[in-house]
Scaffold this motif. Structure first.
Motif, PDB file in Angstrom:
ATOM      1  N   ASP A  79      -7.029  35.154  -5.761  1.00 20.45           N
ATOM      2  CA  ASP A  79      -5.709  34.524  -5.743  1.00 20.45           C
ATOM      3  C   ASP A  79      -4.921  35.006  -4.508  1.00 20.45           C
ATOM      4  OD1 ASP A  79      -3.148  33.646  -6.101  1.00 20.45           O
ATOM      5  OD2 ASP A  79      -3.012  34.208  -8.223  1.00 20.45           O
ATOM      6  N   PRO A  80      -4.685  34.112  -3.524  1.00 22.93           N
ATOM      7  CA  PRO A  80      -4.019  34.542  -2.287  1.00 22.93           C
ATOM      8  C   PRO A  80      -2.576  35.000  -2.509  1.00 22.93           C
ATOM      9  CG  PRO A  80      -4.230  32.155  -2.358  1.00 22.93           C
ATOM     10  CD  PRO A  80      -4.975  32.679  -3.547  1.00 22.93           C
ATOM     11  N   LYS A  94     -10.189  31.714   2.514  1.00 22.41           N
ATOM     12  CA  LYS A  94     -10.267  30.327   2.021  1.00 22.41           C
ATOM     13  C   LYS A  94     -11.652  29.732   2.292  1.00 22.41           C
ATOM     14  CE  LYS A  94      -8.101  26.617   4.108  1.00 22.41           C
ATOM     15  NZ  LYS A  94      -9.018  25.493   4.113  1.00 22.41           N
ATOM     16  N   PHE A  95     -12.131  28.952   1.350  1.00 23.02           N
ATOM     17  CA  PHE A  95     -13.356  28.178   1.562  1.00 23.02           C
ATOM     18  C   PHE A  95     -12.970  26.833   2.182  1.00 23.02           C
ATOM     19  CE2 PHE A  95     -14.283  30.743  -2.248  1.00 23.02           C
ATOM     20  CZ  PHE A  95     -15.507  31.290  -1.914  1.00 23.02           C
ATOM     21  N   LYS A 109     -15.357  24.425   2.274  1.00 27.25           N
ATOM     22  CA  LYS A 109     -15.993  23.635   1.224  1.00 27.25           C
ATOM     23  C   LYS A 109     -16.781  24.535   0.300  1.00 27.25           C
ATOM     24  CE  LYS A 109     -19.768  21.987   4.141  1.00 27.25           C
ATOM     25  NZ  LYS A 109     -20.541  20.798   4.460  1.00 27.25           N
ATOM     26  N   ILE A 110     -17.040  24.026  -0.870  1.00 28.99           N
ATOM     27  CA  ILE A 110     -17.698  24.829  -1.899  1.00 28.99           C
ATOM     28  C   ILE A 110     -18.339  23.860  -2.893  1.00 28.99           C
ATOM     29  CG2 ILE A 110     -15.576  24.985  -3.336  1.00 28.99           C
ATOM     30  CD1 ILE A 110     -16.367  27.885  -3.970  1.00 28.99           C
ATOM     31  N   THR A 111     -19.460  24.265  -3.493  1.00 26.16           N
ATOM     32  CA  THR A 111     -20.078  23.369  -4.482  1.00 26.16           C
ATOM     33  C   THR A 111     -19.486  23.642  -5.866  1.00 26.16           C
ATOM     34  OG1 THR A 111     -21.852  24.905  -4.997  1.00 26.16           O
ATOM     35  CG2 THR A 111     -22.260  23.358  -3.177  1.00 26.16           C
ATOM     36  N   TYR A 112     -19.656  22.668  -6.747  1.00 30.42           N
ATOM     37  CA  TYR A 112     -19.178  22.851  -8.129  1.00 30.42           C
ATOM     38  C   TYR A 112     -19.828  24.109  -8.723  1.00 30.42           C
ATOM     39  CZ  TYR A 112     -18.313  17.785  -7.665  1.00 30.42           C
ATOM     40  OH  TYR A 112     -17.913  16.555  -7.239  1.00 30.42           O
ATOM     41  N   ASP A 113     -21.156  24.254  -8.463  1.00 27.27           N
ATOM     42  CA  ASP A 113     -21.885  25.373  -9.051  1.00 27.27           C
ATOM     43  C   ASP A 113     -21.355  26.722  -8.562  1.00 27.27           C
ATOM     44  OD1 ASP A 113     -23.385  23.781 -10.637  1.00 27.27           O
ATOM     45  OD2 ASP A 113     -25.065  23.608  -9.236  1.00 27.27           O
ATOM     46  N   HIS A 165     -20.308  30.031 -10.631  1.00 27.17           N
ATOM     47  CA  HIS A 165     -20.976  31.323 -10.415  1.00 27.17           C
ATOM     48  C   HIS A 165     -20.016  32.395  -9.920  1.00 27.17           C
ATOM     49  CE1 HIS A 165     -24.822  28.760 -10.100  1.00 27.17           C
ATOM     50  NE2 HIS A 165     -24.635  29.183 -11.326  1.00 27.17           N
ATOM     51  N   LYS A 166     -19.050  32.006  -9.099  1.00 24.98           N
ATOM     52  CA  LYS A 166     -18.102  32.991  -8.584  1.00 24.98           C
ATOM     53  C   LYS A 166     -16.918  33.177  -9.540  1.00 24.98           C
ATOM     54  CE  LYS A 166     -19.031  31.697  -3.737  1.00 24.98           C
ATOM     55  NZ  LYS A 166     -19.978  32.712  -3.304  1.00 24.98           N
ATOM     56  N   GLY A 167     -16.890  32.377 -10.603  1.00 21.62           N
ATOM     57  CA  GLY A 167     -15.807  32.509 -11.588  1.00 21.62           C
ATOM     58  C   GLY A 167     -14.437  32.183 -11.007  1.00 21.62           C
ATOM     59  N   LEU A 168     -14.394  31.208 -10.075  1.00 21.10           N
ATOM     60  CA  LEU A 168     -13.117  30.886  -9.421  1.00 21.10           C
ATOM     61  C   LEU A 168     -12.253  30.027 -10.337  1.00 21.10           C
ATOM     62  CD1 LEU A 168     -14.554  30.044  -5.892  1.00 21.10           C
ATOM     63  CD2 LEU A 168     -13.390  32.138  -6.594  1.00 21.10           C
ATOM     64  N   LYS A 169     -10.958  30.326 -10.333  1.00 15.22           N
ATOM     65  CA  LYS A 169     -10.049  29.572 -11.215  1.00 15.22           C
ATOM     66  C   LYS A 169      -9.415  28.434 -10.422  1.00 15.22           C
ATOM     67  CE  LYS A 169      -9.196  33.293 -14.452  1.00 15.22           C
ATOM     68  NZ  LYS A 169     -10.054  34.282 -13.766  1.00 15.22           N
ATOM     69  N   VAL A 170     -10.157  27.365 -10.265  1.00 10.14           N
ATOM     70  CA  VAL A 170      -9.681  26.210  -9.510  1.00 10.14           C
ATOM     71  C   VAL A 170      -8.998  25.246 -10.462  1.00 10.14           C
ATOM     72  CG1 VAL A 170     -10.387  24.312  -8.028  1.00 10.14           C
ATOM     73  CG2 VAL A 170     -11.618  26.483  -7.934  1.00 10.14           C
TER      74      VAL A 170
END
Ligand code: UDP
Length: 235
Positions: free
Chosen positions: A167-168, A176-177, A179-183, A187-192
Motif C-alpha cells: 500500500d503506497p 508500481k507494476f 502490468k500484472i497478471t490476474y494470477d 499469488h502475491k496477495g495484492l489487495k486490488v
C-alpha cells in the motif's frame, strides 16, 4: 482506442476533501473528464460505489442486519449514480441511470440490452445498485456488468496511481507494476479488488486498468493508450 468501456468509480473518491457524502468539485471534475472521453466516441457504462455514504459491513458492525445493511449500501450507490447523471446532464452530456433492482422512476431497471441500446445511441449508462444482491461489492458489480455489456476493458478509477507491491499510502518503498497478471494478484496477495471481482474478470478475460481517477486528465490519457496506471491481463 477502446470501443466500449466499463468505468468503475469508488464512492469514497466522490467525497473529495469531505468526510462524508458528495463533494461537488470532485463530482464536477469526474463529469467533465467522462464527457471528454464520450466526445472521443467511446461507449461508456459506469458502475459507482457507495462507500462515501454507507457500507453494509460497517452497518453490520453497528448492529444492522447484514442484508439490510447491504441493501442500504446499494441505495447509496444509487444516490451517487443520480448525482453523477445530474452532473453529466448539466454539462449537456446525455446519461441515464439503470438500476439493478426495480426502482422506477428513479431509473429504469437494468438489462444488458437496454444498456447497450443506450450506449450505442451515445448516452452514458450509469448502472446503479451493484449486482442487486447482498454480500457483493460494486467491484464485483462492475466486473459483472463489464462482462455483460461486452466491454473491451474495465477501468478502475482509484485514488492511487495503479497496483503497487504494497500500500503506497502506508509503505514508502512500495513500487508500481505497469502490468500484472490476474494470477500474480492471487499469488502475491495484492489487495486490488475483492477476489470475486478479480476471478470474474479472469474467467471471462476482461482486462482491467487500475489508475488514478483523481488526477484530472488521466481518464483521457488511458483512452489514448498512454502508459497510465497498471494493466491486469491474462499473461
Ligand atoms: N453492495 C451490495 N451488493 C452489490 C454492491 C454493493 O450489497 O452488488 C453494498 C455493500 O453493502 C457495499 C455498499 O453497497 O458495502 C457500497 O458499495 P462498495 O463498498 O463496493 O462501494 P465503494 O467501496 O466502491 O465506494
Amino acid at each position: 482506442m477502446y470501443k466500449r468501456i466499463l468505468l468503475k468509480l469508488s464512492g469514497e473518491s466522490l467525497m473529495g476533501s469531505k468526510q462524508y457524502g458528495i463533494d461537488e468539485v470532485r463530482l464536477a471534475e469526474y463529469a467533465q473528464q467522462i464527457k471528454e472521453i464520450a466526445e472521443m466516441g467511446v461507449q461508456i457504462g459506469i458502475v459507482i460505489g457507495g462507500g462515501n455514504i454507507f457500507r453494509g459491513l460497517s452497518g453490520a458492525g453497528k448492529g444492522f442486519d447484514r442484508v439490510k445493511g447491504d441493501q442500504m449500501g446499494m441505495l447509496a450507490t444509487t444516490i451517487n449514480a443520480l448525482a453523477l447523471s445530474s452532473a453529466l446532464n448539466s454539462l449537456g452530456q446525455k446519461a441515464r441511470v439503470l438500476t439493478a433492482i426495480n426502482m422506477f422512476p428513479i431509473g429504469e431497471q437494468y438489462s444488458k440490452w437496454r444498456a447497450i441500446e443506450l450506449m450505442e445511441a451515445g448516452e452514458i449508462a450509469i448502472l446503479a445498485g451493484g449486482t442487486g444482491c447482498p454480500y457483493f461489492t460494486t467491484d464485483t458489480g462492475s466486473a459483472l456488468r463489464g462482462i455483460e455489456i461486452e466491454a473491451d476493458v474495465m477501468l478502475k478509477g482509484t485514488r492511487v496511481d495503479g497496483i503497487y507491491t504494497a500500500d503506497p499510502e502506508k509503505d514508502p518503498t512500495a513500487t508500481k507494476f505497469d502490468k500484472i497478471t490476474y494470477d500474480e494478484i492471487y499469488h502475491k496477495g495484492l489487495k486490488v479488488m475483492d477476489l470475486t471481482a478479480t476471478t470474474l474478470c479472469r474467467d471471462n478475460k476482461l482486462p482491467i486498468i487500475v489508475f488514478n481517477m483523481d488526477k484530472v486528465g488521466n481518464l483521457v490519457k488511458v483512452m489514448k493508450d498512454e502508459p497510465i496506471g497498471t494493466l491486469v491481463y491474462e499473461g
